[in-house]
Motif scaffolding. Structure first.
Motif, PDB file in Angstrom:
ATOM      1  N   GLU A 129       0.837  -1.194   0.000  1.00  0.00           N
ATOM      2  CA  GLU A 129       0.000   0.000   0.000  1.00  0.00           C
ATOM      3  C   GLU A 129       0.874   1.247   0.000  1.00  0.00           C
ATOM      4  O   GLU A 129       2.051   1.194   0.361  1.00  0.00           O
ATOM      5  CB  GLU A 129      -0.928   0.006   1.224  1.00  0.00           C
ATOM      6  CG  GLU A 129      -1.887  -1.182   1.242  1.00  0.00           C
ATOM      7  CD  GLU A 129      -2.842  -1.157   2.433  1.00  0.00           C
ATOM      8  OE1 GLU A 129      -2.815  -0.154   3.194  1.00  0.00           O
ATOM      9  OE2 GLU A 129      -3.598  -2.123   2.591  1.00  0.00           O
ATOM     10  N   THR A 139      -1.040  -3.243   6.926  1.00  0.00           N
ATOM     11  CA  THR A 139      -2.181  -3.192   6.011  1.00  0.00           C
ATOM     12  C   THR A 139      -3.303  -2.344   6.597  1.00  0.00           C
ATOM     13  O   THR A 139      -3.698  -2.513   7.756  1.00  0.00           O
ATOM     14  CB  THR A 139      -2.703  -4.614   5.737  1.00  0.00           C
ATOM     15  OG1 THR A 139      -1.681  -5.367   5.092  1.00  0.00           O
ATOM     16  CG2 THR A 139      -3.937  -4.583   4.854  1.00  0.00           C
ATOM     17  N   MET A 141      -6.092  -1.352   4.230  1.00  0.00           N
ATOM     18  CA  MET A 141      -7.277  -1.575   3.405  1.00  0.00           C
ATOM     19  C   MET A 141      -8.322  -2.359   4.192  1.00  0.00           C
ATOM     20  O   MET A 141      -8.002  -3.331   4.884  1.00  0.00           O
ATOM     21  CB  MET A 141      -6.894  -2.343   2.142  1.00  0.00           C
ATOM     22  CG  MET A 141      -8.080  -2.668   1.255  1.00  0.00           C
ATOM     23  SD  MET A 141      -7.577  -3.463  -0.277  1.00  0.00           S
ATOM     24  CE  MET A 141      -9.163  -4.077  -0.850  1.00  0.00           C
ATOM     25  N   THR A 155      -6.941   0.749  -1.696  1.00  0.00           N
ATOM     26  CA  THR A 155      -6.054   0.733  -2.868  1.00  0.00           C
ATOM     27  C   THR A 155      -4.807  -0.080  -2.560  1.00  0.00           C
ATOM     28  O   THR A 155      -4.231   0.039  -1.475  1.00  0.00           O
ATOM     29  CB  THR A 155      -5.645   2.158  -3.264  1.00  0.00           C
ATOM     30  OG1 THR A 155      -6.820   2.915  -3.585  1.00  0.00           O
ATOM     31  CG2 THR A 155      -4.716   2.150  -4.478  1.00  0.00           C
ATOM     32  N   LYS A 156      -4.393  -0.889  -3.518  1.00  0.00           N
ATOM     33  CA  LYS A 156      -3.146  -1.647  -3.429  1.00  0.00           C
ATOM     34  C   LYS A 156      -2.181  -1.125  -4.492  1.00  0.00           C
ATOM     35  O   LYS A 156      -2.580  -0.837  -5.621  1.00  0.00           O
ATOM     36  CB  LYS A 156      -3.392  -3.143  -3.637  1.00  0.00           C
ATOM     37  CG  LYS A 156      -4.210  -3.796  -2.531  1.00  0.00           C
ATOM     38  CD  LYS A 156      -3.484  -3.781  -1.198  1.00  0.00           C
ATOM     39  CE  LYS A 156      -4.271  -4.528  -0.123  1.00  0.00           C
ATOM     40  NZ  LYS A 156      -3.556  -4.544   1.182  1.00  0.00           N
TER      41      LYS A 156
END
Length: 377
Positions: A129, A139, A141, A155-156
């Motif tokens: 990310e 992380t 998300m 979003t990645k």
């Protein structure tokens, strides 16, 4: 430790080396691909040849059409492919994507693995990310539980093979805050599902990836790989295998840089002598050789520890990735300088190997990130 390859492993290495000799990516082709304004999709014929050679089946069980091999065979294969800059999504699809599917439910395996082994399906692991030092626990998300469905938002960045994958394995947070290992979950998502937006881009080494945006993407609970909220341990295990594969490929590229530099020093003349006769350059190439052997030794140690299930396997993998970043920079810079002005040109293969090593260093955390992880471990 036994460092002798078995008969099957030697056959696998030999077949990969023959493939590289026959399909070596010329420097001019890499540069043409890099300068082309349009992104070039994978050569499906090449990927299908991978399937016909049995390489896509290496780590999978025989019941799914696999060969039942493991990380040692993957290391042998990728080191040979790394010597030829073969631009195929093997790590993204087989090692990472396949690594998750090997640990997925029987239903998920039946739906995906046969097609993967036959070369009809590609995967990508969406984990990195923006604005965050890479680590799985960072992380942010979100994956919101809505009855019997999961809603993905976020979003990645820099998803390897994200532009061409048929399915994505997405790491998202169902509970907790960034920095927590608990509350992470893994989901198998159709890359063409409603709400999935893929922005393809080219990486510095000429390969392709994508930024992937998830806007209220809905998947059923059955898309979860493993238990909901307990995805960290699984993601960590597969990531360690992915780092080993990436390191093996990079060691193959490092060996080419070393060998080409030594050969060049035997033919390039200055003051009436091959430059390899000068002691100062001999010392520098000796340092390159030492760095190369240290890196290869760490790769072997980390791979064997992982294959045999040692408690300090993760420690060895972090050490491997940290060493790869440092040794890669050392060998790459020396190779360019000893080649002189030619080392800076795109017509010479050296520069392309250097770009590949630079991209590999930054993927899933650079040398500094893994050195810090090594200290914590």
């Amino acid at each position: 430790m036994n460092f002798q390859l078995s008969e099957e492993q030697q056959m696998l290495a030999d077949s990969a080396k023959r493939f590289v000799r026959d399909h070596f990516v010329k420097s001019s082709d890499v540069e043409k691909h890099r300068q082309n304004k349009k992104l070039m999709p994978l050569d499906q014929a090449t990927w299908q040849q991978f399937a016909e050679l049995g390489w896509l089946a290496v780590p999978f069980d025989e019941q799914h059409g696999g060969l039942g091999m493991g990380v040692l065979e993957t290391m042998v294969l990728l080191e040979a492919l790394g010597e030829g800059l073969i631009m195929a999504p093997y790590i993204a699809t087989v090692v990472l994507g396949g690594g998750f599917l090997r640990r997925a439910s029987a239903e998920q395996q039946a739906q995906t693995l046969p097609a993967l082994v036959e070369g009809k399906r590609q995967l990508a692991f969406a984990a990195e990310e923006y604005e965050r030092v890479f680590s799985l626990e960072n992380t942010a998300m979100t994956a919101r539980v809505n009855g019997s469905e999961i809603v993905l938002d976020g979003t990645k960045a820099c998803v390897m093979n994200g532009d061409q994958a048929d399915q994505l394995i997405v790491l998202a947070r169902t509970a907790g805050q960034p920095g927590d290992r608990g509350g992470l979950s893994l989901f198998l998502v159709d890359a063409n599902a409603d709400g999935v937006e893929r922005l393809a881009h080219r990486t510095v080494d000429g390969r392709q990836g994508a930024e992937i945006r998830f806007n209220n993407v809905t998947v059923p609970e059955t898309a979860c790989i493993g238990a909901l909220g307990d995805g960290y341990a699984l993601a960590h295990t597969v990531l360690m295998e992915g780092l080993l594969a990436l390191s093996a490929e990079s060691v193959g590229s490092l060996s080419v840089l070393l060998n080409e530099t030594v050969e060049y020093s035997k033919t390039r003349k200055q003051f009436g002598l091959p430059i390899g006769k000068f002691q100062a350059l001999q010392f520098r190439m000796a340092d390159m050789f030492i760095a190369m052997e240290q890196t290869r030794s760490l790769l072997l140690a980390a791979t064997l520890k992982t294959a045999e299930g040692h408690d300090d396997a993760a420690f060895a993998v972090h050490a491997m990735k940290a060493q790869l970043g440092r040794a890669g920079r050392k060998i790459a810079q020396e190779a360019i300088q000893i080649h002189g002005g030619m080392g800076m040109t795109d017509e010479l293969g050296v520069g392309h190997y250097v770009k590949r090593l630079s991209a590999a260093d930054g993927l899933f955390g650079n040398a500094d990130v893994h050195l810090a992880a090594l200290a914590r471990t």
